[in-house]
Motif scaffolding. Structure first.
Motif, PDB file in Angstrom:
ATOM      1  N   PRO A 121       0.799  -1.245   0.000  1.00  0.00           N
ATOM      2  CA  PRO A 121       0.000   0.000   0.000  1.00  0.00           C
ATOM      3  C   PRO A 121       0.822   1.280   0.000  1.00  0.00           C
ATOM      4  O   PRO A 121       0.489   2.254   0.689  1.00  0.00           O
ATOM      5  CB  PRO A 121      -0.834  -0.143   1.278  1.00  0.00           C
ATOM      6  CG  PRO A 121       0.000  -0.977   2.188  1.00  0.00           C
ATOM      7  CD  PRO A 121       0.715  -1.965   1.285  1.00  0.00           C
ATOM      8  N   VAL A 122       1.877   1.321  -0.777  1.00  0.00           N
ATOM      9  CA  VAL A 122       2.720   2.511  -0.872  1.00  0.00           C
ATOM     10  C   VAL A 122       1.920   3.710  -1.374  1.00  0.00           C
ATOM     11  O   VAL A 122       2.049   4.828  -0.869  1.00  0.00           O
ATOM     12  CB  VAL A 122       3.923   2.225  -1.796  1.00  0.00           C
ATOM     13  CG1 VAL A 122       4.624   3.515  -2.216  1.00  0.00           C
ATOM     14  CG2 VAL A 122       4.906   1.292  -1.104  1.00  0.00           C
ATOM     15  N   HIS A 123       1.077   3.482  -2.373  1.00  0.00           N
ATOM     16  CA  HIS A 123       0.345   4.591  -2.981  1.00  0.00           C
ATOM     17  C   HIS A 123      -0.839   5.058  -2.133  1.00  0.00           C
ATOM     18  O   HIS A 123      -1.541   6.004  -2.524  1.00  0.00           O
ATOM     19  CB  HIS A 123      -0.133   4.202  -4.382  1.00  0.00           C
ATOM     20  CG  HIS A 123       0.980   4.026  -5.362  1.00  0.00           C
ATOM     21  ND1 HIS A 123       1.564   2.799  -5.618  1.00  0.00           N
ATOM     22  CD2 HIS A 123       1.647   4.917  -6.135  1.00  0.00           C
ATOM     23  CE1 HIS A 123       2.525   2.949  -6.515  1.00  0.00           C
ATOM     24  NE2 HIS A 123       2.589   4.211  -6.854  1.00  0.00           N
ATOM     25  N   LEU A 124      -1.059   4.420  -1.002  1.00  0.00           N
ATOM     26  CA  LEU A 124      -2.098   4.875  -0.075  1.00  0.00           C
ATOM     27  C   LEU A 124      -1.523   5.786   1.001  1.00  0.00           C
ATOM     28  O   LEU A 124      -2.267   6.315   1.827  1.00  0.00           O
ATOM     29  CB  LEU A 124      -2.784   3.667   0.577  1.00  0.00           C
ATOM     30  CG  LEU A 124      -3.444   2.673  -0.379  1.00  0.00           C
ATOM     31  CD1 LEU A 124      -4.132   1.560   0.407  1.00  0.00           C
ATOM     32  CD2 LEU A 124      -4.439   3.367  -1.304  1.00  0.00           C
ATOM     33  N   CYS A 125      -0.206   5.960   1.011  1.00  0.00           N
ATOM     34  CA  CYS A 125       0.437   6.803   2.029  1.00  0.00           C
ATOM     35  C   CYS A 125       0.035   8.262   1.876  1.00  0.00           C
ATOM     36  O   CYS A 125      -0.277   8.725   0.776  1.00  0.00           O
ATOM     37  CB  CYS A 125       1.958   6.671   1.925  1.00  0.00           C
ATOM     38  SG  CYS A 125       2.593   5.090   2.529  1.00  0.00           S
ATOM     39  N   GLY A 126       0.061   8.963   2.997  1.00  0.00           N
ATOM     40  CA  GLY A 126      -0.217  10.395   2.980  1.00  0.00           C
ATOM     41  C   GLY A 126      -1.610  10.743   2.533  1.00  0.00           C
ATOM     42  O   GLY A 126      -1.828  11.799   1.936  1.00  0.00           O
ATOM     43  N   ASP A 180       0.705   9.378  -5.689  1.00  0.00           N
ATOM     44  CA  ASP A 180       0.772   8.830  -7.047  1.00  0.00           C
ATOM     45  C   ASP A 180       2.220   8.848  -7.510  1.00  0.00           C
ATOM     46  O   ASP A 180       3.116   9.336  -6.811  1.00  0.00           O
ATOM     47  CB  ASP A 180      -0.139   9.593  -8.010  1.00  0.00           C
ATOM     48  CG  ASP A 180       0.208  11.074  -8.127  1.00  0.00           C
ATOM     49  OD1 ASP A 180       1.254  11.492  -7.583  1.00  0.00           O
ATOM     50  OD2 ASP A 180      -0.558  11.821  -8.772  1.00  0.00           O
ATOM     51  N   ASN A 181       2.482   8.324  -8.684  1.00  0.00           N
ATOM     52  CA  ASN A 181       3.855   8.233  -9.161  1.00  0.00           C
ATOM     53  C   ASN A 181       4.509   9.585  -9.420  1.00  0.00           C
ATOM     54  O   ASN A 181       5.711   9.728  -9.197  1.00  0.00           O
ATOM     55  CB  ASN A 181       3.928   7.346 -10.401  1.00  0.00           C
ATOM     56  CG  ASN A 181       3.926   5.868 -10.038  1.00  0.00           C
ATOM     57  OD1 ASN A 181       4.116   5.501  -8.881  1.00  0.00           O
ATOM     58  ND2 ASN A 181       3.715   5.004 -11.023  1.00  0.00           N
ATOM     59  N   PRO A 182       3.789  10.613  -9.894  1.00  0.00           N
ATOM     60  CA  PRO A 182       4.449  11.913 -10.001  1.00  0.00           C
ATOM     61  C   PRO A 182       4.957  12.443  -8.659  1.00  0.00           C
ATOM     62  O   PRO A 182       6.038  13.042  -8.604  1.00  0.00           O
ATOM     63  CB  PRO A 182       3.346  12.813 -10.585  1.00  0.00           C
ATOM     64  CG  PRO A 182       2.517  11.880 -11.400  1.00  0.00           C
ATOM     65  CD  PRO A 182       2.489  10.605 -10.614  1.00  0.00           C
ATOM     66  N   GLU A 183       4.215  12.215  -7.572  1.00  0.00           N
ATOM     67  CA  GLU A 183       4.725  12.623  -6.263  1.00  0.00           C
ATOM     68  C   GLU A 183       5.965  11.832  -5.891  1.00  0.00           C
ATOM     69  O   GLU A 183       6.927  12.378  -5.336  1.00  0.00           O
ATOM     70  CB  GLU A 183       3.655  12.457  -5.177  1.00  0.00           C
ATOM     71  CG  GLU A 183       2.935  13.727  -4.840  1.00  0.00           C
ATOM     72  CD  GLU A 183       2.300  13.726  -3.461  1.00  0.00           C
ATOM     73  OE1 GLU A 183       2.159  14.821  -2.886  1.00  0.00           O
ATOM     74  OE2 GLU A 183       1.929  12.652  -2.943  1.00  0.00           O
ATOM     75  N   LEU A 184       5.949  10.525  -6.177  1.00  0.00           N
ATOM     76  CA  LEU A 184       7.140   9.721  -5.903  1.00  0.00           C
ATOM     77  C   LEU A 184       8.328  10.243  -6.709  1.00  0.00           C
ATOM     78  O   LEU A 184       9.444  10.354  -6.189  1.00  0.00           O
ATOM     79  CB  LEU A 184       6.893   8.250  -6.237  1.00  0.00           C
ATOM     80  CG  LEU A 184       6.385   7.350  -5.094  1.00  0.00           C
ATOM     81  CD1 LEU A 184       5.061   7.855  -4.546  1.00  0.00           C
ATOM     82  CD2 LEU A 184       6.239   5.911  -5.563  1.00  0.00           C
ATOM     83  N   ALA A 185       8.107  10.559  -7.973  1.00  0.00           N
ATOM     84  CA  ALA A 185       9.190  11.096  -8.799  1.00  0.00           C
ATOM     85  C   ALA A 185       9.665  12.443  -8.267  1.00  0.00           C
ATOM     86  O   ALA A 185      10.866  12.749  -8.303  1.00  0.00           O
ATOM     87  CB  ALA A 185       8.727  11.231 -10.247  1.00  0.00           C
ATOM     88  N   ALA A 186       8.748  13.242  -7.750  1.00  0.00           N
ATOM     89  CA  ALA A 186       9.108  14.561  -7.226  1.00  0.00           C
ATOM     90  C   ALA A 186       9.996  14.462  -5.991  1.00  0.00           C
ATOM     91  O   ALA A 186      10.742  15.406  -5.676  1.00  0.00           O
ATOM     92  CB  ALA A 186       7.847  15.353  -6.891  1.00  0.00           C
ATOM     93  N   MET A 187       9.941  13.333  -5.292  1.00  0.00           N
ATOM     94  CA  MET A 187      10.770  13.160  -4.108  1.00  0.00           C
ATOM     95  C   MET A 187      12.251  13.094  -4.462  1.00  0.00           C
ATOM     96  O   MET A 187      13.114  13.136  -3.582  1.00  0.00           O
ATOM     97  CB  MET A 187      10.341  11.909  -3.338  1.00  0.00           C
ATOM     98  CG  MET A 187       8.954  12.041  -2.708  1.00  0.00           C
ATOM     99  SD  MET A 187       8.320  10.507  -1.988  1.00  0.00           S
ATOM    100  CE  MET A 187       9.404  10.330  -0.566  1.00  0.00           C
ATOM    101  N   ALA A 188      12.573  13.011  -5.739  1.00  0.00           N
ATOM    102  CA  ALA A 188      13.966  13.050  -6.187  1.00  0.00           C
ATOM    103  C   ALA A 188      14.545  14.459  -6.110  1.00  0.00           C
ATOM    104  O   ALA A 188      15.767  14.623  -6.053  1.00  0.00           O
ATOM    105  CB  ALA A 188      14.083  12.523  -7.613  1.00  0.00           C
ATOM    106  N   ALA A 189      13.713  15.471  -6.147  1.00  0.00           N
ATOM    107  CA  ALA A 189      14.185  16.862  -6.189  1.00  0.00           C
ATOM    108  C   ALA A 189      15.050  17.170  -4.962  1.00  0.00           C
ATOM    109  O   ALA A 189      14.745  16.724  -3.852  1.00  0.00           O
ATOM    110  CB  ALA A 189      12.987  17.816  -6.234  1.00  0.00           C
TER     111      ALA A 189
END
Length: 466
Positions: A324-329, A333-342
């Motif tokens: 349930p990774v995508h249920l966090c917070g 979604d995947n764009p938020e996960l990608a944004a965590m690279a910033a």
């Protein structure tokens, strides 16, 4: 006229009685789903295809009450309670399939991304969001706390020297008795500290043995990097321990994430590894892993998810979204996960033939906003190939090579052809058996290797008790 009117009433009553005899308050107006779909086809003058296994034997309560003036709303009312959806294939044609928890419409995905984006407005508020997501994601993966690391050394075999690079087969014990295999590519002549590039496999035929994967890793080695490609869980040599069906079970996502971290541990401990130049790149399911590991592990300094980033597609396999990774917070979604690279450099490669088709209009501007919080909008790039499909083809590889060469300051001028592209000619494509770690028939699989998903679950259950 009066007799004609009475006759009409009688005939109408007989029709209503015949057609609604089985619908009363006792049986909640229940009808077989097959009959309801036939009625939809007749009313809206459309055709509906479906596998018999999805429809036969299913019934629907209050069936006729679900009809609306709009066909899409009608189908939604009918199918949603049964975890089914209708996809429009052509004008007037629909196909019914099982509900896909990992896929929404473009409009719904965009709306959710806009909602998530409204939660933060500057670096401070975004950092709070990112920290809360990371902690929850690790817990969702059952990696908080992190399982103890096995003390065994990697199993390395069959080192080969080719034109400017070497390959060796390698296996890592990521959990007690659980092995993940890979191929380690390095330059022939290593001078000083060199970049590390993780290359997790995706869901492509041929696996990490396929020519495009071998070309990519060999090219990275010739550029001066140590690059490692490695298997998905319950694919390739992992099938010596597990079944194909185990790849589509929740712990697949956990083992794959843990494998990347364990492999990264090993790679960064090598004497020639430059811990300030560490990258990860993969396509499709490998792109999902690229985004996830970059979000979770700050040791990754550059990422390149290929043919995967989407606001409306989360990954079509439980190995990408089974935990349930995508249920966090409250839902991510995947764009938020990608944004965590910033603000770390990130290359998004998209195309017009899959769910990355809207990246230039939707996902990339969102990432630019997040990178802007760090005054680093130039660190995120998008190469979009509108006429290409879902693969890690030559143009996508070229985009990745140039991005890594630029940010890791690699002198690759001798590797470029007249048009300025990296020259992949001369790279040896080996037979897949040359890349096996445990032998042609698995005869070298370690004696402590576990077998079966049940044993894997037992390991995690024991870890929870510690």
């Amino acid at each position: 006229m009066k007799k004609y009117y009475l006759l009409l009433l009688l005939l109408t009553g007989a029709f209503v009685s015949k057609n609604f005899a089985q619908q009363n308050s006792d049986d909640a107006y229940t009808k077989p789903l097959v009959d309801v779909l036939h009625a939809v086809e007749q009313r809206f003058n459309i055709s509906i295809r479906y596998p018999d296994s999805l429809v036969n034997g299913k019934t629907l309560t209050y069936a006729d009450w679900r009809f609306r003036a709009d066909i899409d709303e009608t189908l939604n009312n009918i199918l949603t309670p049964l975890d089914l959806v209708a996809a429009k294939t052509d004008p007037g044609k629909y196909k019914i399939k099982a509900y896909e928890y990992y896929r929404t419409s473009v409009e719904d995905g965009k709306a959710k991304l806009e909602y998530l984006s409204s939660k933060y407005h500057d670096k401070q508020s975004w950092e709070l969001r990112k920290d809360s997501l990371r902690g929850c994601m690790l817990s969702a993966l059952q990696l908080s706390p992190m399982p103890p690391k096995p003390t065994t050394a990697p199993i390395i075999s069959n080192k080969r020297k080719l034109d400017g690079y070497s390959i060796e087969n390698i296996a890592f014990e990521v959990l007690p008795g659980v092995y993940i295999c890979g191929s380690l590519y390095q330059p022939i002549n290593i001078k000083g500290k060199i970049p590390v590039v993780l290359c997790p496999d995706g869901h492509f035929g041929g696996h990490r043995y396929r020519p495009d994967c071998q070309r990519r890793c060999a090219m990275l080695a010739k550029m001066g990097c140590m690059a490692i490609s490695y298997d998905l869980f319950a694919w390739n040599e992992s099938l010596l321990q597990f079944n194909e069906a185990d790849h589509r079970r929740p712990l697949a996502m956990t083992v794959q994430a843990l494998s990347s971290m364990r492999i990264l541990d090993y790679m960064l401990a090598l004497k020639n590894a430059d811990t300030n130049r560490v990258a990860i790149n993969g396509a499709s399911g490998g792109g999902s892993q690229t985004m996830l590991i970059t979000a979770l592990d700050d040791r990754i300094k550059l990422s390149a998810p290929i043919a995967m980033l989407s606001c409306y597609m989360y990954g079509g396999c439980p190995c990408e979204s089974g935990q349930p990774v995508h249920l966090c917070g409250g839902g991510t979604d995947n764009p938020e996960l990608a944004a965590m690279a910033a603000p770390r450099p990130q290359l998004i490669v998209s195309d017009g033939g899959d769910w990355t088709d809207h990246v230039p209009q939707i996902e990339f501007p969102y990432l630019q906003k997040i990178y802007g919080y760090y005054n680093a909008a130039g660190n995120v790039e998008n190469n979009h190939f509108a006429d290409e499909g879902h693969d890690y083809g030559p143009n996508k590889r070229q985009a990745m090579y140039h991005f890594i060469a630029k940010h890791f300051k690699l002198d690759s001028t001798k590797l470029l052809d007249a048009s300025g592209n990296f020259n992949e000619h001369g790279i040896t494509i080996e037979d897949k058996k040359a890349l096996y770690v445990f032998g042609d028939n698995g005869e070298r699989l370690p004696a402590n290797a576990i077998h079966g998903y049940d044993k894997l679950e037992m390991i995690f259950n024991e870890l929870k008790k510690q």
